[in-house]
Design a protein around this motif. Structure first.
Motif, short mmCIF file in Angstrom:
data_model
loop_
_atom_site.label_atom_id
_atom_site.label_comp_id
_atom_site.label_asym_id
_atom_site.label_seq_id
_atom_site.Cartn_x
_atom_site.Cartn_y
_atom_site.Cartn_z
N ARG A 191 1.93 1.73 -3.54
CA ARG A 191 0.85 2.20 -4.40
C ARG A 191 0.53 3.66 -4.16
O ARG A 191 0.31 4.42 -5.12
CB ARG A 191 -0.40 1.32 -4.19
N ALA B 179 -10.34 3.90 -7.66
CA ALA B 179 -9.63 2.68 -7.29
C ALA B 179 -8.12 2.93 -7.18
O ALA B 179 -7.46 2.39 -6.29
CB ALA B 179 -9.90 1.58 -8.31
N ALA C 154 -6.44 0.54 -4.30
CA ALA C 154 -7.05 -0.76 -4.59
C ALA C 154 -6.46 -1.39 -5.84
O ALA C 154 -6.50 -2.61 -6.00
CB ALA C 154 -8.57 -0.61 -4.75
N LEU C 155 -5.92 -0.56 -6.73
CA LEU C 155 -5.31 -1.05 -7.96
C LEU C 155 -3.89 -0.54 -8.07
O LEU C 155 -3.60 0.61 -7.74
CB LEU C 155 -6.10 -0.58 -9.19
N SER C 156 -3.00 -1.39 -8.57
CA SER C 156 -1.63 -0.96 -8.81
C SER C 156 -1.58 -0.07 -10.05
O SER C 156 -2.49 -0.09 -10.89
CB SER C 156 -0.71 -2.17 -9.02
N CYS D 298 -10.05 -5.39 -9.07
CA CYS D 298 -9.48 -5.15 -7.73
C CYS D 298 -9.15 -6.44 -6.99
O CYS D 298 -8.38 -6.41 -6.02
CB CYS D 298 -10.44 -4.30 -6.90
N SER D 299 -9.71 -7.56 -7.43
CA SER D 299 -9.44 -8.83 -6.75
C SER D 299 -8.64 -9.80 -7.62
O SER D 299 -8.52 -10.97 -7.29
CB SER D 299 -10.76 -9.50 -6.35
N ALA E 47 -3.73 -0.46 -13.53
CA ALA E 47 -4.53 0.67 -13.99
C ALA E 47 -4.16 1.08 -15.41
O ALA E 47 -5.02 1.48 -16.20
CB ALA E 47 -4.35 1.85 -13.04
N SER F 110 -7.30 5.13 -4.02
CA SER F 110 -7.46 4.41 -2.75
C SER F 110 -6.41 3.31 -2.57
O SER F 110 -6.33 2.70 -1.51
CB SER F 110 -8.86 3.79 -2.68
N VAL G 131 -13.45 -2.48 -13.34
CA VAL G 131 -12.71 -2.06 -12.14
C VAL G 131 -13.13 -2.89 -10.93
O VAL G 131 -12.29 -3.32 -10.14
CB VAL G 131 -12.93 -0.55 -11.87
N GLN H 20 0.82 -1.21 0.00
CA GLN H 20 0.00 0.00 0.00
C GLN H 20 0.86 1.26 0.00
O GLN H 20 0.52 2.25 -0.65
CB GLN H 20 -0.95 -0.01 1.20
#
Length: 469
Positions: free
Chosen positions: A43, A146, A151-153, A187-188, A157, A149, A183, A40
């Motif tokens: 990111r 995303a 949530a995505l690298s 994220c998962s 992205a 926050s 999206v 995190q």
């Protein structure tokens, strides 16, 4: 947009809570938490860097010629300037700039749709009154949220940004809904699964592009042979899917055969203590040996020397076959192909086309038959896509009973799952449970990994989007 390090500071604070830990004696669960915290931090650092680099890129507008920021500092482009600062490649810099451009608030004139001249759309009006610009929502707002926050690298992205831009060209009225579902799913997912998901989604929206891509790939196919300085021979190939399919099927089938033999030998060792000579070849070495064996066969042998028996399976919908517009997939290859390419492959090679209708017909041969039939195996591939856990290609997998056959488990679709050898052992010996819900496979972790035992979706549903309408 005002620059802020608040989110970065928050993630750094989480990582600082591990200060002084002896990594050598730290419990595995805590190490996993630390790794997540550092991910995190990375990111959020990339987010902050993207904001700054994006603003510098805006001030390096080519229209400014030598007055732009990048040119003034001796760089041909903002990407080159960022790459120099990173000490990395310009490709990496361009990914960051692409995401920054797609997720930063746009400059819009007062009165533009969705923008209030007073600055209510998310930014402050300029100090010059009428005629000043305001801030509108980012071009891809869901993606922007995303990214911001964490949530995505940044790399994920960038891949999504390029796909959304291409889809928007042919389906501008659908891009909002497409962005939301892409999206939400991404994220998962791992980066590789994101790419697989996007390949299928783009193909659905742009089938004519797939047909043209197939044509260009076929024309540009090649195999390059080069004598290397160390005495080895380098062979590099770039092939279209139809040319590559039989080669890929052969090579991956060879790996599956070796892995199956290793497993069987290990089981025999455990039972009777016999000493077997291990086949310790890597997958790359197995590929090389299988390719060489196939070449020797073509030079005059009358029998296939590898002993590999595999089938090239092509899959598409009945609507695509009837209309001639749509895409198909080849087991073991991520890139979709056009229906035209499917037709040519079905004529030219020994392949098995699988035409899927709107409703699936239940396949059930009863638990008296221990081995899964060919029809059930093909249906499992259609549902699972390959290994339901790690998504290895179908040629690496075997059909396994969820409830063991010896314990009364049926040999049917509802009790079968495709797993590669490695995942089969890891799941069954690691305390995982498998649950089939309709056409989806769910893996339930043991309490030692997740006290809540939250199910995790597997199979193709793990990385595929819901069918577009």
């Amino acid at each position: 947009m005002n620059f802020s390090t608040a989110e970065l500071d928050r993630t750094v604070a989480v990582a600082r809570s591990f200060e002084g830990d002896d990594l050598g004696s730290t419990p595995a669960n805590r190490l996993v938490e630390l790794q997540s915290a550092l991910v995190q931090v990375r990111r959020m650092t990339e987010v902050a860097l993207g904001e700054v680099a994006g603003e510098l890129a805006r001030r390096s507008d080519p229209a400014e010629c030598l007055q732009g920021v990048a040119r003034k500092r001796g760089f041909a482009s903002p990407g080159q300037m960022l790459a120099d600062a990173l000490g990395g490649s310009e490709a990496e810099a361009q990914r960051i700039l692409a995401v920054a451009d797609a997720t930063r608030p746009r400059q819009s004139e007062p009165g533009e749709a969705g923008v209030d001249a007073g600055g209510d759309a998310g930014g402050d009006a300029g100090a010059d009154g009428p005629g000043a610009t305001t801030r509108a929502a980012p071009h891809f707002p869901v993606l922007a949220e995303a990214v911001m926050s964490g949530a995505l690298s940044m790399e994920a992205a960038a891949v999504i940004t390029r796909a959304l831009e291409r889809i928007e060209q042919v389906a501008p009225d659908k891009i909002v809904a497409v962005e939301q579902k892409i999206v939400a799913k991404a994220c998962s997912l791992s980066l590789r699964d994101i790419r697989r998901m996007l390949l299928a989604e783009e193909a659905w929206h742009r089938p004519k592009d797939v047909e043209e891509r197939d044509r260009v790939a076929f024309e540009n196919r090649y195999v390059q042979i080069k004598d290397e300085a160390d005495g080895s021979v380098g062979i590099h190939a770039r092939l279209d899917v139809s040319t590559a399919a039989p080669i890929v099927t052969l090579l991956k089938g060879a790996v599956k055969q070796v892995m199956r033999t290793r497993r069987d030998n290990a089981q025999k060792k455990g039972k009777i203590g016999m000493d077997f000579t291990e086949d310790d070849r890597t997958p790359g070495q197995i590929h090389a040996d299988a390719l060489s064996a196939a070449a020797r066969h073509s030079l005059g042998c009358t029998e296939v020397p590898t002993g590999v028996t595999t089938t090239i399976v092509l899959r598409t919908d009945i609507d695509a076959v009837e209309t001639g517009v749509g895409c198909a997939s080849v087991d073991g290859i991520d890139s979709p192909i056009s229906v035209g390419t499917l037709r040519r492959m079905a004529v030219d090679m020994e392949v098995l086309p699988m035409i899927m209708g709107g409703e699936s017909v239940p396949l059930d041969v009863g638990w008296k038959d221990r081995l899964f039939s060919t029809e059930i195996k093909l249906a499992l591939v259609e549902r699972d896509g390959g290994c339901s856990w790690c998504h290895a290609p179908p040629s690496y997998c075997e059909a396994h009973h969820i409830r063991w056959w010896i314990n009364g488990g049926q040999t049917d679709l509802s009790n079968g799952v495709l797993l590669c050898v490695s995942c089969h052992h890891r799941i069954h010996h690691g305390g995982w449970d498998i649950d089939i819900r309709g056409t989806q496979v769910w893996f339930i972790p043991p309490a030692s990994i997740d006290p809540d035992r939250t199910p995790r979706i597997g199979g193709k549903a793990h990385y595929e989007l819901e069918p577009a309408t």
